[in-house]
Write an enzyme that holds these catalytic residues in place. Structure first.
Site, short mmCIF file in Angstrom:
data_model
loop_
_atom_site.label_atom_id
_atom_site.label_comp_id
_atom_site.label_asym_id
_atom_site.label_seq_id
_atom_site.Cartn_x
_atom_site.Cartn_y
_atom_site.Cartn_z
N ASP A 1 1.04 -5.96 12.60
CA ASP A 1 2.07 -5.97 11.53
C ASP A 1 3.27 -6.86 11.86
O ASP A 1 4.41 -6.51 11.55
CB ASP A 1 2.55 -4.52 11.26
CG ASP A 1 1.41 -3.61 10.83
OD1 ASP A 1 0.46 -4.10 10.20
OD2 ASP A 1 1.47 -2.40 11.12
N ASN B 1 -2.06 -9.17 4.83
CA ASN B 1 -2.19 -7.71 4.87
C ASN B 1 -1.04 -7.10 4.08
O ASN B 1 0.04 -7.69 3.99
CB ASN B 1 -2.11 -7.24 6.33
CG ASN B 1 -2.20 -5.73 6.46
OD1 ASN B 1 -3.04 -5.09 5.82
ND2 ASN B 1 -1.34 -5.14 7.28
C1 GRF Z 1 -1.85 1.24 1.48
O1 GRF Z 1 -0.76 2.11 1.51
C2 GRF Z 1 -1.58 0.03 2.33
O2 GRF Z 1 -0.24 -0.35 2.37
C3 GRF Z 1 -2.00 0.49 3.71
O3 GRF Z 1 -3.11 1.32 3.49
C4 GRF Z 1 -3.06 1.86 2.16
C5 GRF Z 1 -4.34 1.49 1.50
O4 GRF Z 1 -4.49 2.09 0.23
N1 GRF Z 1 -2.24 -0.63 4.57
P1 GRF Z 1 -5.68 1.64 -0.72
O5 GRF Z 1 -6.98 1.81 0.07
O6 GRF Z 1 -5.44 0.22 -1.10
O7 GRF Z 1 -5.64 2.56 -1.89
#
Ligand code: GRF
Length: 191
Positions: free
Chosen positions: A147, A109
């Site tokens: 997380d 993740n």
């Molecule tokens: C990112 O900031 C990621 O770190 C978090 O959710 C956001 C997703 O953005 N888990 P995207 O959909 O990849 O543009």
């Protein structure tokens, strides 16, 4: 080189998914994206993935009775796709311990903070509120605790006095994309 079949889970715009999918188009990248699935059927990222010719799966979580029921269907779809690794990329669902156990050490993740700081939501505002001089993002293994799995790679940026939660979100997103591409490569190559 055998490319590792990899699935990506999203819930929204999918900019990280796109970065991974584009990297995987290169013959030297060790993964092939075999499926992009979203629990939000109208997620923008699904169309973006389909435009790249990637099989997409819209799996609305709302009709399911509980998390386990949803995760079982998701697990079957992932198995059908042949995926051996799963990348969560803005996937806004907590996975059940059962699911995580099925895919032990195979789910990663990206999180917009320097873990172990700021697990969960609103990471940019929390970094500002704490007066942090550095902020950033982490790619980590997914475990049953939110997380909390081992960090694979992290990258930091400086926080300036002018930064707001919005500017930090933009700056962090920009470094997320190459970081995730590098982290997935590292995981795939170490298998
Ligand atoms: C990112 O900031 C990621 O770190 C978090 O959710 C956001 C997703 O953005 N888990 P995207 O959909 O990849 O543009």
């Amino acid at each position: 080189m055998r490319k590792v079949p990899t699935a990506i889970l999203i819930s929204g715009r999918g900019s990280n998914m796109l970065a991974l999918a584009k990297a995987a188009q290169s013959p030297d990248y060790p993964c092939q994206i075999v499926m992009v699935a979203s629990n939000v059927p109208e997620a923008e990222g699904l169309q973006r993935a389909a435009d790249l010719g990637i099989p997409v799966q819209a799996l609305d979580h709302t009709p399911f009775e509980d998390r386990e029921a949803f995760d079982q269907i998701l697990h079957h779809k992932l198995q059908e796709s042949g995926a051996e690794l799963i990348c969560c990329a803005g996937f806004m669902r907590i996975l059940t311990p059962w699911f995580v156990d099925q895919w032990k050490n195979k789910i990663i993740n990206i999180h917009p903070s320097l873990l172990p700081k700021y697990k969960g939501l609103n990471t940019h505002q929390r970094a500002l509120d704490a007066g942090d001089r550095f902020h950033g993002c982490s790619v980590h293994f997914v475990t049953a605790d939110l997380d909390s799995g081992d960090v694979i790679l992290q990258k930091k940026i400086k926080v300036t006095p002018r930064d707001t939660a919005e500017t930090l979100a933009q700056k962090v997103l920009k470094i997320e994309h190459p970081l995730y591409v590098e982290a997935l490569r590292k995981v795939a190559e170490s298998r």
